[in-house]
Motif scaffolding. Structure first.
Motif, PDB file in Angstrom:
ATOM      1  N   LYS A  51      38.793 -44.330   4.227  1.00  0.00           N
ATOM      2  CA  LYS A  51      39.163 -44.050   5.623  1.00  0.00           C
ATOM      3  C   LYS A  51      40.546 -43.417   5.700  1.00  0.00           C
ATOM      4  CE  LYS A  51      39.160 -44.639  10.212  1.00  0.00           C
ATOM      5  NZ  LYS A  51      38.360 -43.802  11.112  1.00  0.00           N
ATOM      6  N   TYR A  80      31.120 -49.093   8.828  1.00  0.00           N
ATOM      7  CA  TYR A  80      31.331 -49.499  10.217  1.00  0.00           C
ATOM      8  C   TYR A  80      31.476 -51.019  10.344  1.00  0.00           C
ATOM      9  CZ  TYR A  80      30.205 -44.733  11.557  1.00  0.00           C
ATOM     10  OH  TYR A  80      30.231 -43.374  11.694  1.00  0.00           O
ATOM     11  N   LEU A  83      35.123 -51.726   9.789  1.00  0.00           N
ATOM     12  CA  LEU A  83      35.965 -51.425  10.948  1.00  0.00           C
ATOM     13  C   LEU A  83      35.754 -52.425  12.079  1.00  0.00           C
ATOM     14  CD1 LEU A  83      35.718 -47.524  11.211  1.00  0.00           C
ATOM     15  CD2 LEU A  83      37.552 -48.873  10.209  1.00  0.00           C
ATOM     16  N   GLU A 355      39.146 -39.149  16.336  1.00  0.00           N
ATOM     17  CA  GLU A 355      38.365 -39.512  15.153  1.00  0.00           C
ATOM     18  C   GLU A 355      37.440 -40.691  15.389  1.00  0.00           C
ATOM     19  OE1 GLU A 355      39.093 -40.792  10.474  1.00  0.00           O
ATOM     20  OE2 GLU A 355      40.800 -40.392  11.802  1.00  0.00           O
ATOM     21  N   CYS A 356      37.898 -41.722  16.070  1.00  0.00           N
ATOM     22  CA  CYS A 356      37.122 -42.953  16.244  1.00  0.00           C
ATOM     23  C   CYS A 356      36.475 -42.975  17.633  1.00  0.00           C
ATOM     24  CB  CYS A 356      38.017 -44.182  16.061  1.00  0.00           C
ATOM     25  SG  CYS A 356      37.144 -45.750  16.173  1.00  0.00           S
ATOM     26  N   SER A 358      34.186 -45.423  18.374  1.00  0.00           N
ATOM     27  CA  SER A 358      33.567 -46.740  18.452  1.00  0.00           C
ATOM     28  C   SER A 358      33.817 -47.363  19.820  1.00  0.00           C
ATOM     29  CB  SER A 358      34.125 -47.644  17.352  1.00  0.00           C
ATOM     30  OG  SER A 358      33.593 -48.938  17.452  1.00  0.00           O
ATOM     31  N   ALA A 363      37.244 -52.277  16.240  1.00  0.00           N
ATOM     32  CA  ALA A 363      37.226 -51.018  15.488  1.00  0.00           C
ATOM     33  C   ALA A 363      38.350 -50.092  15.936  1.00  0.00           C
ATOM     34  CB  ALA A 363      35.867 -50.336  15.659  1.00  0.00           C
ATOM     35  N   HIS A 367      41.272 -48.696  13.552  1.00  0.00           N
ATOM     36  CA  HIS A 367      41.535 -47.253  13.443  1.00  0.00           C
ATOM     37  C   HIS A 367      43.017 -46.946  13.653  1.00  0.00           C
ATOM     38  CE1 HIS A 367      41.326 -42.953  14.069  1.00  0.00           C
ATOM     39  NE2 HIS A 367      41.784 -43.108  15.298  1.00  0.00           N
TER      40      HIS A 367
END
Length: 459
Positions: A51, A80, A83, A355-356, A358, A363, A367
């Motif tokens: 990551k 996932y 995260l 980028e994230c 979620s 999570a 991140h």
């Protein structure tokens, strides 16, 4: 034609750089201390390393799988699940990592007389849709003075004036339930997940104290805490001062915040207009001593300066270290600008926002912590490459020797070239050249004469 791709060397250098960073700062052990344990066969350190490095490759995990360039030995579900883990204490992880970097690397590069600071500020962590994002809220953006969807990313960082290291952060949702758009999940308040969500719904000044306590417990120290007017109220200033740190902050021009001045309770505007201002090109307009706080007041110094953006306006700073001069207060507060550059770098280059995607608050917290770790890696690489003091005592020894040799040798070469030109062009005899040289050297400063004849000094 070579079968090696063009970015092969760059990827190898990236892998080596990340591996050095992980080994030097014992990232795996720090992650284990913060409950970053594996649930199944894949090590969490390998997931963190992937990551962390992913942003530098330029392709997301999804695109790597689509193009067939994904070579890791774990599935996307494992990634996932790492995260989304509610057990990992990312707040403590970044604090411990920052403490290890500062205490083992940066402290040796910084003079003891230099003032190290904590910097506190927040920035908008925007989300285009918050209906399904856990704790997604309407938060107030101080930049354009409007409410927006997302979180306030409250951040604590450490700086020596040269290198900024992010310490920890909290994605603050709205403290008002009416402004929370996304779902709110219930956890036991004794668990890490419960404490994380409780902190997210506290007010920013209270959350700031929690971030400072976490940093201090991790082993970080600083002389001053810097923040802008959004966090500067007497309660927070006295609370930070009780922890053994001084505060330098910008003051709100509020009529409700009072300071004890000349036996009266006055706000900053009343203090400013009651005193005579300094004229001319002084760096500050006014400096007064006040008492801050109601129950246990502490002495402080207020310094007023001109607003460069509007010459008719003025700004006020407060410092709890009354021994500092006005110029030094202004200079130290200038270090706060580094965190604005940090926010810009994280959003523009390290893909903090995009980028994230979620929907889990855990999570999103993970991140942000990983993006902070990326910045620590880049900051340390930059410091190691640019700061010549990282070479240690050997550097000073060699530089001193090279400086002496270069100076003596270069001066001798110049003199030899000058004598040769005079003899060639003016056709001087050896006696005339000797007389010219003696007269020329007699007119030189003593340190240049010593440099031309170092053997005479040794004798």
């Amino acid at each position: 034609m070579s079968s090696i791709p063009q970015n092969y060397c760059d990827e190898n250098e990236l892998i080596d750089c990340v591996q050095r960073f992980f080994s030097r700062h014992h990232v795996g052990k720090l992650l284990a201390k913060c409950n970053g344990m594996k649930e199944k066969g894949v090590s969490p350190v390998s997931l963190l390393r992937y990551k962390l490095s992913n942003i530098f490759v330029g392709r997301s995990m999804y695109m790597q799988q689509r193009t067939g360039s994904f070579k890791e030995d774990f599935s996307k579900n494992t990634f996932y699940r790492f995260l989304n883990s509610a057990k990992t204490n990312w707040l403590r992880f970044t604090s411990l990592l920052a403490a290890d970097i500062v205490n083992n690397d940066l402290k040796d590069l910084t003079d003891d007389s230099r003032k190290n600071v904590f910097i506190v500020d927040d920035s908008l962590f925007s989300r285009t849709s918050c209906k399904k994002t856990e704790l997604g809220s309407k938060v107030f953006d101080h930049t354009d003075m409007h409410f927006k969807k997302g979180f306030r990313m409250l951040t604590l960082s450490w700086s020596d004036g040269n290198t900024l290291i992010p310490v920890n952060s909290c994605l603050l949702a709205s403290a008002k339930e009416a402004n929370i758009i996304g779902p709110v999940k219930n956890f036991d308040n004794r668990t890490i997940a419960g404490k994380r969500r409780k902190l997210a719904q506290t007010k920013a000044p209270e959350a700031m104290i929690t971030l400072l306590d976490t940093a201090l417990s991790a082993g970080l120290k600083a002389d001053y805490v810097l923040f802008d007017s959004w966090f500067s109220n007497p309660a927070q200033i006295t609370a930070i001062h009780s922890k053994g740190m001084d505060v330098i902050a910008m003051i709100k021009k509020s009529s409700r915040i009072k300071y004890s001045y000349c036996g009266e309770q006055l706000n900053i505007k009343e203090i400013y207009f009651r005193n005579k201002k300094r004229r001319g090109r002084s760096k500050y307009l006014l400096s007064v001593d006040v008492m801050v706080g109601k129950e246990n007041p502490i002495p402080a110094k207020i310094v007023c300066v001109r607003n460069k953006a509007n010459r008719k306006d003025w700004l006020a700073f407060i410092c709890t270290d009354t021994t500092l001069s006005e110029e030094e207060i202004i200079r130290v507060y200038g270090k706060r600008w580094q965190i604005e550059v940090f926010f810009k770098t994280c959003k523009s280059m390290l893909n903090l926002i995009g980028e994230c995607r979620s929907l889990s608050y855990d999570a999103l917290t993970a991140h942000v912590a990983i993006v902070f770790t990326r910045y620590m890696l880049l900051a340390m690489e930059q410091r190691q490459n640019e700061d010549q003091r990282t070479l240690g005592e050997l550097f000073f020894f060699l530089v001193d020797e090279m400086a002496d040799i270069t100076f003596h040798r270069s001066l001798g070469i110049l003199m030899d070239a000058l004598m040769a030109s005079l003899q060639e062009i003016l056709k001087l005899s050896d006696e005339q050249l000797t007389a010219f040289t003696a007269d020329f050297e007699a007119r030189l400063p003593k340190y240049l004469r010593n440099a031309l004849h170092p053997e005479a000094i040794g004798a």
